[in-house]
Scaffold this motif. Structure first.
Motif, mmCIF file in Angstrom:
data_model
loop_
_atom_site.group_PDB
_atom_site.id
_atom_site.type_symbol
_atom_site.label_atom_id
_atom_site.label_comp_id
_atom_site.label_asym_id
_atom_site.label_seq_id
_atom_site.Cartn_x
_atom_site.Cartn_y
_atom_site.Cartn_z
ATOM 1 N N LYS A 20 -20.812 63.267 9.051
ATOM 2 C CA LYS A 20 -19.765 63.505 10.161
ATOM 3 C C LYS A 20 -18.358 62.977 9.491
ATOM 4 O O LYS A 20 -17.360 63.880 9.934
ATOM 5 N N LEU A 24 -11.442 64.963 18.700
ATOM 6 C CA LEU A 24 -12.189 65.765 17.445
ATOM 7 C C LEU A 24 -13.290 64.541 17.168
ATOM 8 O O LEU A 24 -14.523 65.256 16.912
ATOM 9 N N LYS A 25 -13.226 63.264 17.371
ATOM 10 C CA LYS A 25 -14.323 62.517 16.930
ATOM 11 C C LYS A 25 -15.394 62.463 17.963
ATOM 12 O O LYS A 25 -16.742 62.539 17.729
ATOM 13 N N LYS A 26 -15.011 62.905 19.336
ATOM 14 C CA LYS A 26 -15.994 62.999 20.286
ATOM 15 C C LYS A 26 -16.916 64.319 20.123
ATOM 16 O O LYS A 26 -18.082 64.128 20.260
ATOM 17 N N SER A 27 -16.117 65.267 19.739
ATOM 18 C CA SER A 27 -16.865 66.551 19.523
ATOM 19 C C SER A 27 -17.872 66.365 18.525
ATOM 20 O O SER A 27 -18.608 67.231 18.380
ATOM 21 N N LEU A 28 -17.580 65.401 17.277
ATOM 22 C CA LEU A 28 -18.418 65.276 16.310
ATOM 23 C C LEU A 28 -19.329 64.538 16.499
ATOM 24 O O LEU A 28 -20.078 63.720 15.477
ATOM 25 N N LEU A 29 -19.591 63.638 17.774
ATOM 26 C CA LEU A 29 -20.448 62.611 18.166
ATOM 27 C C LEU A 29 -20.084 61.727 17.088
ATOM 28 O O LEU A 29 -21.237 60.555 16.823
#
Lengths: 233, 233
Positions: B214, B65-70
C-alpha cells in the motif's frame, strides 16, 4: 477515518448493503439469481469490436511493462485458475466493491449527477454490468492486440475524453487519475476471501491473489495513458 | 522472457550479482560492512529541508487517497514493525533491487549515459544511497507536510523537470511514467523474504508486506504527479 482499523474498514465494506442493494441482482423465490448477461447483452461492452481504436501502447511496450511487474506465464496460469472460482461469485464481489465505493464519498462522487451530486442509478447499473464482465476478462486475458486496445478504451472512459459517453450519463466529467491505480488495493484485497471459498489450497490462493494484484496494477497503468502528458508515458 | 516462470525470474534477481557488486558495500576483513551513512551524509537527500517545494497535493487530498487504498493506522503500525527487521538488511535488499534493474534493459536504460547508453556508476551509487534511506523513511513515514513535499520532489527527479540534476548525471532525460507504479511489484515482492528473516510470525510478515504494498503504491501515485496533465491528477 484515519484511526479506523482495517478490521472496521472491512466491516464497513460488507455492512454497507443499502447502497449496493439498489443494484444487486435479487434472488428469485428459489434463491437463484438471474443468470448473468452474456457479453453481447452488456450495454457499452465493446471488447474485441472493430470500433475500438488502436492503443497508442504497442505490444512490445506491453511486454516490457509486464517484465517490470514480474508478470509471467505462471501469473497467467493462476489468473485462469481463478476464473471458475470467481465466476459464480461475481454478484457477491460486486456487492462488496459497490459497497466500498458507496461508502466513500470521494469515490461515489464520480457516479454523481454533475448538478445535484446524487448518484445516477442507471449509470451505476450499466457500469456494474461491465465491471462484472471485467472480472471474467481479467481471469481470461491473453494480452493480445484486442486486449491492449480495450485497456485504452477503458482508460478513455475514466477520462474526460469519453467518461459518461457510452452510458449517456450526466455525471461529473472525469475520474481523477490518482484513484485509478489506488483502487488496485481494495479490488484485490476484497477479492481474496472469494478466491479462498472453493477449496483451493492456501498456497494457490496466495498465488492467485498475487497474480490478480499484478494484473489489476498493469491494467490501471494502461488506463492512465490518456492522463499522461504527451511522450511521457 | 514471456515464458519465464516466476522461479526463474527470482533466480535472475538473485543471480545477477555482477552488476550490483559494482555498487555493493563490501564487507571488511571481519565480515562487517561499513556502517550506513546518516541522512546528513547522503548526497542529494533533502527530506525535510526548507529548499523542498510545497507539494501541489494537499494533506486533505492525501487522506482521501489513503482511504481509497484502504491505508489505515494498522498499516502504519506494521510499517514501523518492519523497520528494525529491515534496517540491517538494507544493503542486501539493494543488491537484489539493483540486480533486477541491472538485468532488465528497459530499466537500466534510465541510468545510462545519454550518448553511449553505458550505465553511469556515480549516478547509480548516489541513487543507491538515497534508495537505502528510502527503505527506512518508508517504515518511518508519518504522512505530514514534509513527507508529502518530499514525495513531490522524488516525482520531479524521475521526470525531465529534475532528473539528473541533483547528481549532475549525463543520463537520459526522463523515466517513463509507466514504470513508476509498476515497480511497486518487484520492490515489495523481493522484500518479503527479508521481512521474514528475523522471526516474525507468518501472519505479521503478511501484514507487513501488505502495508508495504500500500505504501509503495501510494508513493508511486504521488511521484506520478509531474507526468499528469494539469487538473487531471
Amino acid at each position: 477515518m484515519q484511526r479506523m482499523k482495517t478490521g472496521s474498514m472491512l466491516m464497513v465494506l460488507v455492512a454497507v448493503g443499502g447502497f449496493s442493494l439498489l443494484l444487486a441482482r435479487q434472488p428469485d423465490e428459489l434463491g437463484q439469481r438471474p443468470s448473468r448477461p452474456g457479453p453481447d447483452q452488456i450495454p457499452g461492452y465493446t471488447y474485441g469490436r472493430s470500433e475500438v481504436a488502436r492503443s497508442p501502447v504497442t505490444l512490445a511496450d506491453l511486454e516490457s511493462l509486464k517484465k517490470s511487474l514480474l508478470f509471467t506465464e505462471e501469473d497467467v496460469r493462476y489468473l485462469r485458475m481463478s476464473k471458475p472460482i470467481l465466476a459464480d461469485q461475481v454478484d457477491d464481489i460486486l456487492d462488496v466493491w459497490y459497497g466500498f465505493v458507496g461508502s466513500t464519498p470521494e469515490l461515489v462522487y464520480f457516479f454523481g449527477n454533475k448538478q445535484t451530486g446524487k448518484p445516477e442509478p442507471r449509470y451505476l447499473a450499466r457500469v456494474r454490468a461491465r465491471f462484472g464482465q471485467w472480472i471474467l476478462d481479467t481471469a481470461d486475458a491473453n494480452y493480445d492486440q484486442a486486449w491492449l486496445d480495450y485497456q485504452h478504451e477503458i482508460g478513455l472512459r475514466h477520462h474526460k475524453l469519453k467518461k459518461n459517453v457510452v452510458d449517456q450519463a450526466s455525471s461529473v466529467p472525469q475520474i481523477n487519475y490518482r484513484y485509478i491505480p489506488a483502487l488496485t488495493i481494495p479490488v484485490t484485497t476484497t477479492l481474496k476471501p472469494f478466491l479462498a471459498k472453493k477449496g483451493a489450497s492456501a498456497a494457490d490462493v496466495e498465488k492467485m491473489h498475487a497474480a490478480w494484484v499484478k494484473s489489476v496494477l498493469l491494467q490501471s497503468i494502461l488506463w492512465g495513458h490518456p492522463y499522461i502528458k504527451d511522450g511521457e508515458f
